[in-house]
Design a protein around this motif. Structure first.
Motif, PDB file in Angstrom:
ATOM      1  N   HIS A  35       0.855  -1.183   0.000  1.00 63.33           N
ATOM      2  CA  HIS A  35       0.000   0.000   0.000  1.00 63.33           C
ATOM      3  C   HIS A  35       0.895   1.238   0.000  1.00 63.33           C
ATOM      4  CE1 HIS A  35      -3.445   2.514   1.916  1.00 63.33           C
ATOM      5  NE2 HIS A  35      -3.306   2.752   0.632  1.00 63.33           N
ATOM      6  N   THR A  63      -0.855  -0.970  -4.435  1.00 68.66           N
ATOM      7  CA  THR A  63      -2.172  -0.380  -4.239  1.00 68.66           C
ATOM      8  C   THR A  63      -1.899   1.070  -3.870  1.00 68.66           C
ATOM      9  OG1 THR A  63      -3.025  -2.471  -3.414  1.00 68.66           O
ATOM     10  CG2 THR A  63      -4.256  -0.475  -2.825  1.00 68.66           C
ATOM     11  N   VAL A  64      -2.454   2.000  -4.616  1.00 69.99           N
ATOM     12  CA  VAL A  64      -2.028   3.392  -4.469  1.00 69.99           C
ATOM     13  C   VAL A  64      -3.146   4.298  -3.968  1.00 69.99           C
ATOM     14  CG1 VAL A  64      -1.122   5.415  -5.676  1.00 69.99           C
ATOM     15  CG2 VAL A  64      -0.297   3.130  -6.279  1.00 69.99           C
ATOM     16  N   THR A  65      -2.856   5.038  -2.901  1.00 71.78           N
ATOM     17  CA  THR A  65      -3.779   6.062  -2.417  1.00 71.78           C
ATOM     18  C   THR A  65      -3.140   7.430  -2.611  1.00 71.78           C
ATOM     19  OG1 THR A  65      -4.698   4.573  -0.752  1.00 71.78           O
ATOM     20  CG2 THR A  65      -5.073   6.920  -0.419  1.00 71.78           C
ATOM     21  N   THR A  66      -3.856   8.330  -3.271  1.00 70.36           N
ATOM     22  CA  THR A  66      -3.365   9.681  -3.485  1.00 70.36           C
ATOM     23  C   THR A  66      -4.101  10.641  -2.546  1.00 70.36           C
ATOM     24  OG1 THR A  66      -3.086   9.055  -5.800  1.00 70.36           O
ATOM     25  CG2 THR A  66      -2.774  11.388  -5.260  1.00 70.36           C
ATOM     26  N   CYS A  67      -3.336  11.263  -1.652  1.00 71.51           N
ATOM     27  CA  CYS A  67      -3.891  12.206  -0.685  1.00 71.51           C
ATOM     28  C   CYS A  67      -3.492  13.632  -1.061  1.00 71.51           C
ATOM     29  CB  CYS A  67      -3.367  11.908   0.715  1.00 71.51           C
ATOM     30  SG  CYS A  67      -3.800  10.268   1.310  1.00 71.51           S
ATOM     31  N   ILE A 104      -5.028   7.298   7.195  1.00 72.84           N
ATOM     32  CA  ILE A 104      -4.617   6.623   5.956  1.00 72.84           C
ATOM     33  C   ILE A 104      -3.119   6.318   5.983  1.00 72.84           C
ATOM     34  CG2 ILE A 104      -4.372   6.913   3.452  1.00 72.84           C
ATOM     35  CD1 ILE A 104      -7.021   8.512   3.554  1.00 72.84           C
TER      36      ILE A 104
END
Lengths: 276, 276
Positions: free
Chosen positions: A160, A184-188, A198
């Protein structure tokens, strides 16, 4: 346990060593790679960056043309200059130093750079190709981050990755590159409601927000890999190194982390462009 | 509490009503919008989709040219056909029905569509523009999802949107569009290690994975908004509607959810292209 310091200078050195051979081969064909940098106005940090890039070119035997336009240059004039460089066959790469003065439409200027010479990876077209997995010149800092992770054998697949920042030349392309490597990519970003929550779930953290020492160790998961792409005044990163050292398993220092690899990547792209 | 059913047919109807006026204005200028669809081979679902799109055009007074190429068409032949349509001034939009037979390089074929006629939003260039916030024709299904959220006044800003899937025409562009609307966006896929854990934190869930009834209600947070972009055989979505109905605050049905808005968006893009 003390975290691994992800020394970018070693990675950069290896890239440059590699380039020397390729530049020699080009030289036999009477080709000298050439990077044109454009600086608009007199922002002292920008001046320094452009100079560093020029010096790095010279050191390796890459020609560097440094164009300095006055602060009052308008968008149209800037684009005219870019067009000149687009059609100059001796120029293989064009870098427009970000940021330009406020009255200039920076996006329009970036878009004017031809895809073949967009070695800094700033055009939307280049970004689209990168995101779809077939671009030649991904944006340099995101590309540098991937190179550091690979050099130090840090796994990406299934991890992640949380990116803090969503700029077109940093947050977005680094998100795209990590996604293509099966993270798995989360862009904040500034509107993210629960950033700390997060970040607590992140295996890989990328600071790309442009706020000095913004990311704190307390927000991270034990063992996170931390990459600091920030370049704030006074050579300060986006990551609060002191507190992050206590929890991270690996971390890039500032200076000496992502920065040198970014420049080496720019040189590599310029050589690749000359080879084509 | 029963979730709100996000009826896409209402949204589609409103879009089409709006288009009627614009088509009438074009007609006064002697312009009839025209969409060319290309179908390669005889996949029965693809045949149905292409026919539906053609019918939707005709109903609204948009010309539709339906090109059916044999299954043995090669990449070069397909691109030659696309080039013909690119240079035909009477054609305003080109849609190459996905998927094409395996021996064709689908990406290369998509990339051959000129940006001005890429009304289906499949080129990397169009994707880059969309991601940077200035594209004319974002991919139709992602755009439809945004339209549904807006129509039903479901807020996006600051919310955590989790996209399951990362295809170039669905997962990636819907991630980009939601990010531009200030959602915090996580893109998941087949290599994601802890999908259920991540979904538990999602305010907005987009099923874009292409696996029938894959997303289960037990994986979701109470009150999540669920958008089903799946189109599997037998008109089955990516979301297990039955179990999700028990936890979602709002959900798109399949059929009658995202599908009709996707088609309406395609028509809208074709009209916009004709207007330009």
């Amino acid at each position: 346990m003390k975290p691994v310091m992800l020394d970018g200078t070693i990675v950069a050195k290896e890239i440059k060593e590699n380039l020397k051979d390729r530049i020699a081969v080009l030289s036999e064909r009477n080709i000298t790679p050439c990077l044109a940098t454009i600086l608009v106005g007199d922002n002292p940090s920008s001046k320094t960056y452009v100079k560093m890039k020029g010096n790095a070119c010279e050191k390796l035997g890459i020609n560097s043309i440094s164009i300095h336009l006055p602060a009052e240059t308008n968008t149209e004039q800037l684009i005219r200059k870019i067009d000149e460089l687009n059609s100059d066959p001796s120029v293989h790469g064009i870098l427009l130093q970000h940021p330009v003065p406020d009255h200039i439409d920076e996006r329009q200027a970036f878009e004017a750079i031809s895809i073949e010479k967009d070695v800094d990876g700033v055009t939307s077209r280049g970004y689209g190709q990168t995101a779809f997995g077939f671009g030649n010149f991904p944006s340099c800092t995101p590309s540098a981050i991937l190179k550091i992770l690979n050099y130090y054998n840090l796994s990406i697949k299934g991890k992640h990755a949380v990116i803090v920042g969503r700029s077109p030349i940093l947050g977005k392309p680094v998100s795209a590159l990590l996604l293509n490597e099966d993270a798995t990519v989360t862009t904040c970003h500034s509107q993210t409601e629960n950033l700390q929550e997060i970040l607590k779930t992140a295996d890989i953290v990328v600071g790309a927000v442009g706020k000095p020492r913004f990311i704190k160790g307390e927000w991270l998961k034990e063992g996170a890999v931390v990459l600091d792409a920030g370049y704030n005044k006074g050579n300060i990163g986006d990551v609060d190194e002191e507190s992050c050292l206590a929890v991270a398993s690996a971390i890039t220092p500032v200076p000496g982390g992502v920065g040198p690899v970014t420049i080496a990547t720019l040189l590599e792209h310029t050589v690749l462009s000359a080879e084509k």
